[in-house]
Design a protein around this motif. Structure first.
Motif, PDB file in Angstrom:
ATOM      1  N   ALA A  58       0.833  -1.211   0.000  1.00  0.00           N
ATOM      2  CA  ALA A  58       0.000   0.000   0.000  1.00  0.00           C
ATOM      3  C   ALA A  58       0.863   1.254   0.000  1.00  0.00           C
ATOM      4  N   GLU A  59       1.953   1.219   0.739  1.00  0.00           N
ATOM      5  CA  GLU A  59       2.839   2.382   0.791  1.00  0.00           C
ATOM      6  C   GLU A  59       3.575   2.599  -0.527  1.00  0.00           C
ATOM      7  N   ARG A  60       3.823   1.538  -1.274  1.00  0.00           N
ATOM      8  CA  ARG A  60       4.532   1.646  -2.546  1.00  0.00           C
ATOM      9  C   ARG A  60       3.589   1.975  -3.709  1.00  0.00           C
ATOM     10  N   SER A  61       2.297   1.721  -3.533  1.00  0.00           N
ATOM     11  CA  SER A  61       1.326   1.948  -4.595  1.00  0.00           C
ATOM     12  C   SER A  61       0.915   3.416  -4.659  1.00  0.00           C
ATOM     13  N   THR A  62       0.885   3.978  -5.859  1.00  0.00           N
ATOM     14  CA  THR A  62       0.401   5.349  -6.015  1.00  0.00           C
ATOM     15  C   THR A  62      -1.101   5.422  -5.775  1.00  0.00           C
ATOM     16  N   LEU A  63      -1.780   4.280  -5.767  1.00  0.00           N
ATOM     17  CA  LEU A  63      -3.214   4.225  -5.472  1.00  0.00           C
ATOM     18  C   LEU A  63      -3.488   4.024  -3.982  1.00  0.00           C
ATOM     19  N   ASN A  64      -2.431   3.873  -3.185  1.00  0.00           N
ATOM     20  CA  ASN A  64      -2.509   3.751  -1.720  1.00  0.00           C
ATOM     21  C   ASN A  64      -3.122   2.447  -1.227  1.00  0.00           C
ATOM     22  N   VAL A  65      -3.253   1.473  -2.094  1.00  0.00           N
ATOM     23  CA  VAL A  65      -3.878   0.199  -1.729  1.00  0.00           C
ATOM     24  C   VAL A  65      -2.928  -0.932  -2.090  1.00  0.00           C
ATOM     25  N   GLY A  66      -2.791  -1.896  -1.158  1.00  0.00           N
ATOM     26  CA  GLY A  66      -1.920  -3.030  -1.406  1.00  0.00           C
ATOM     27  C   GLY A  66      -2.468  -4.310  -0.818  1.00  0.00           C
ATOM     28  N   ILE A  67      -2.031  -5.415  -1.389  1.00  0.00           N
ATOM     29  CA  ILE A  67      -2.409  -6.748  -0.921  1.00  0.00           C
ATOM     30  C   ILE A  67      -1.129  -7.500  -0.599  1.00  0.00           C
ATOM     31  N   GLY A  68      -1.120  -8.174   0.545  1.00  0.00           N
ATOM     32  CA  GLY A  68       0.008  -9.000   0.943  1.00  0.00           C
ATOM     33  C   GLY A  68      -0.435 -10.438   1.078  1.00  0.00           C
ATOM     34  N   ILE A  69       0.385 -11.344   0.584  1.00  0.00           N
ATOM     35  CA  ILE A  69       0.050 -12.764   0.606  1.00  0.00           C
ATOM     36  C   ILE A  69       1.222 -13.540   1.185  1.00  0.00           C
ATOM     37  N   LEU A  71       1.224 -17.489   2.085  1.00  0.00           N
ATOM     38  CA  LEU A  71       0.500 -18.744   2.250  1.00  0.00           C
ATOM     39  C   LEU A  71       1.195 -19.685   3.219  1.00  0.00           C
ATOM     40  N   ASN A  72       2.471 -19.437   3.523  1.00  0.00           N
ATOM     41  CA  ASN A  72       3.144 -20.235   4.547  1.00  0.00           C
ATOM     42  C   ASN A  72       2.484 -20.007   5.901  1.00  0.00           C
ATOM     43  N   ASP A  73       1.991 -18.794   6.127  1.00  0.00           N
ATOM     44  CA  ASP A  73       1.271 -18.460   7.357  1.00  0.00           C
ATOM     45  C   ASP A  73      -0.236 -18.444   7.134  1.00  0.00           C
ATOM     46  N   SER A  74      -0.679 -18.766   5.920  1.00  0.00           N
ATOM     47  CA  SER A  74      -2.099 -18.769   5.541  1.00  0.00           C
ATOM     48  C   SER A  74      -2.763 -17.431   5.802  1.00  0.00           C
ATOM     49  N   VAL A  75      -2.104 -16.340   5.393  1.00  0.00           N
ATOM     50  CA  VAL A  75      -2.647 -14.996   5.590  1.00  0.00           C
ATOM     51  C   VAL A  75      -2.601 -14.212   4.281  1.00  0.00           C
ATOM     52  N   ILE A  76      -3.741 -13.609   3.948  1.00  0.00           N
ATOM     53  CA  ILE A  76      -3.824 -12.664   2.842  1.00  0.00           C
ATOM     54  C   ILE A  76      -4.492 -11.426   3.402  1.00  0.00           C
ATOM     55  N   ALA A  77      -3.881 -10.254   3.195  1.00  0.00           N
ATOM     56  CA  ALA A  77      -4.401  -9.021   3.778  1.00  0.00           C
ATOM     57  C   ALA A  77      -4.535  -7.933   2.717  1.00  0.00           C
ATOM     58  N   LEU A  78      -5.556  -7.096   2.909  1.00  0.00           N
ATOM     59  CA  LEU A  78      -5.792  -5.915   2.092  1.00  0.00           C
ATOM     60  C   LEU A  78      -5.567  -4.703   2.978  1.00  0.00           C
ATOM     61  N   HIS A  79      -4.670  -3.818   2.541  1.00  0.00           N
ATOM     62  CA  HIS A  79      -4.277  -2.681   3.381  1.00  0.00           C
ATOM     63  C   HIS A  79      -4.411  -1.373   2.621  1.00  0.00           C
ATOM     64  N   HIS A  80      -4.548  -0.294   3.365  1.00  0.00           N
ATOM     65  CA  HIS A  80      -4.522   1.059   2.820  1.00  0.00           C
ATOM     66  C   HIS A  80      -3.375   1.798   3.486  1.00  0.00           C
ATOM     67  N   ARG A  81      -2.756   2.690   2.755  1.00  0.00           N
ATOM     68  CA  ARG A  81      -1.599   3.443   3.258  1.00  0.00           C
ATOM     69  C   ARG A  81      -1.894   4.153   4.578  1.00  0.00           C
ATOM     70  N   ASN A  82      -3.103   4.656   4.773  1.00  0.00           N
ATOM     71  CA  ASN A  82      -3.424   5.448   5.968  1.00  0.00           C
ATOM     72  C   ASN A  82      -3.804   4.627   7.195  1.00  0.00           C
ATOM     73  N   LEU A  83      -3.878   3.318   7.066  1.00  0.00           N
ATOM     74  CA  LEU A  83      -4.220   2.465   8.212  1.00  0.00           C
ATOM     75  C   LEU A  83      -2.959   2.035   8.958  1.00  0.00           C
ATOM     76  N   PRO A  84      -3.082   1.808  10.273  1.00  0.00           N
ATOM     77  CA  PRO A  84      -1.933   1.310  11.038  1.00  0.00           C
ATOM     78  C   PRO A  84      -1.517  -0.089  10.564  1.00  0.00           C
ATOM     79  N   LEU A  85      -0.254  -0.403  10.724  1.00  0.00           N
ATOM     80  CA  LEU A  85       0.315  -1.667  10.255  1.00  0.00           C
ATOM     81  C   LEU A  85      -0.518  -2.874  10.665  1.00  0.00           C
ATOM     82  N   LYS A  86      -0.857  -2.980  11.917  1.00  0.00           N
ATOM     83  CA  LYS A  86      -1.556  -4.170  12.424  1.00  0.00           C
ATOM     84  C   LYS A  86      -3.073  -4.099  12.267  1.00  0.00           C
ATOM     85  N   ARG A  87      -3.563  -3.119  11.481  1.00  0.00           N
ATOM     86  CA  ARG A  87      -5.009  -2.956  11.293  1.00  0.00           C
ATOM     87  C   ARG A  87      -5.373  -2.910   9.807  1.00  0.00           C
ATOM     88  N   PRO A  88      -5.095  -3.992   9.059  1.00  0.00           N
ATOM     89  CA  PRO A  88      -5.486  -3.978   7.649  1.00  0.00           C
ATOM     90  C   PRO A  88      -7.010  -3.916   7.519  1.00  0.00           C
TER      91      PRO A  88
END
Length: 120
Positions: A58-69, A71-88
Motif C-alpha cells: 500500500a505504501e509503494r502503490s500510487t493508489l494507496n492500496v496493497g495486498i500481501g500474501i 500462504l506459509n502463514d495462511s494470511v492474505i491481507a488488504l491494506h490502505h496506506r493510511n491504516l496502522p500496520l496491524k489494522r489492515p
C-alpha cells in the motif's frame, strides 16, 4: 530500473506475495480487480508477514492500496496506506481462502481505490 523502483510510479494496486505464490490463489484476486477496472502488479518476495507485506504494498502503490500474501502463514491481507500496520482493512486466514472470498478481496481492493461501497 528495478521492479521496486517501478512500483512507485505505476498507478496500480501492488500485490506482494511471499514465495510460493500459487496461481490458484492469486488468479481470483486479479479477476476481482480486473472486473472493477483497476490494474494490479504482482511481485514475489522472499518472505514476510502477510499484513506487513500488504502495508508495504500500500505504501509503494500510487493508489494507496496493497495486498500481501503469505500462504506459509495462511494470511492474505488488504491494506490502505493510511491504516496502522496491524489494522489492515481485511485479513483472510486459511479457513477463508476460497476462490469466491479471494475474488471479493480483489473487488474490494479496487472499490477502495475508486471510493465505492465495499462488498461484504
Amino acid at each position: 530500473m528495478s521492479a521496486f523502483a517501478r512500483m512507485a510510479q505505476q498507478p496500480v494496486v501492488i500485490i506482494l506475495a511471499a514465495k510460493p505464490a500459487p496461481v490458484e490463489t492469486i488468479a481470483p484476486i486479479l479477476w476481482g480487480l480486473e472486473e472493477e477496472g483497476v490494474p494490479a502488479e504482482l511481485y514475489e518476495v522472499a518472505g514476510g508477514e502477510g499484513e506487513a507485506l500488504a502495508k508495504e504494498a500500500a505504501e509503494r502503490s500510487t493508489l494507496n492500496v496493497g495486498i500481501g500474501i503469505n500462504l506459509n502463514d495462511s494470511v492474505i491481507a488488504l491494506h490502505h496506506r493510511n491504516l496502522p500496520l496491524k489494522r489492515p482493512l481485511f485479513t483472510l486466514r486459511s479457513a477463508d481462502l476460497q476462490p469466491s472470498d479471494l475474488w471479493v478481496l480483489g473487488k474490494n481492493a479496487a472499490r477502495l481505490v475508486k471510493g465505492e461501497p465495499l462488498v461484504l
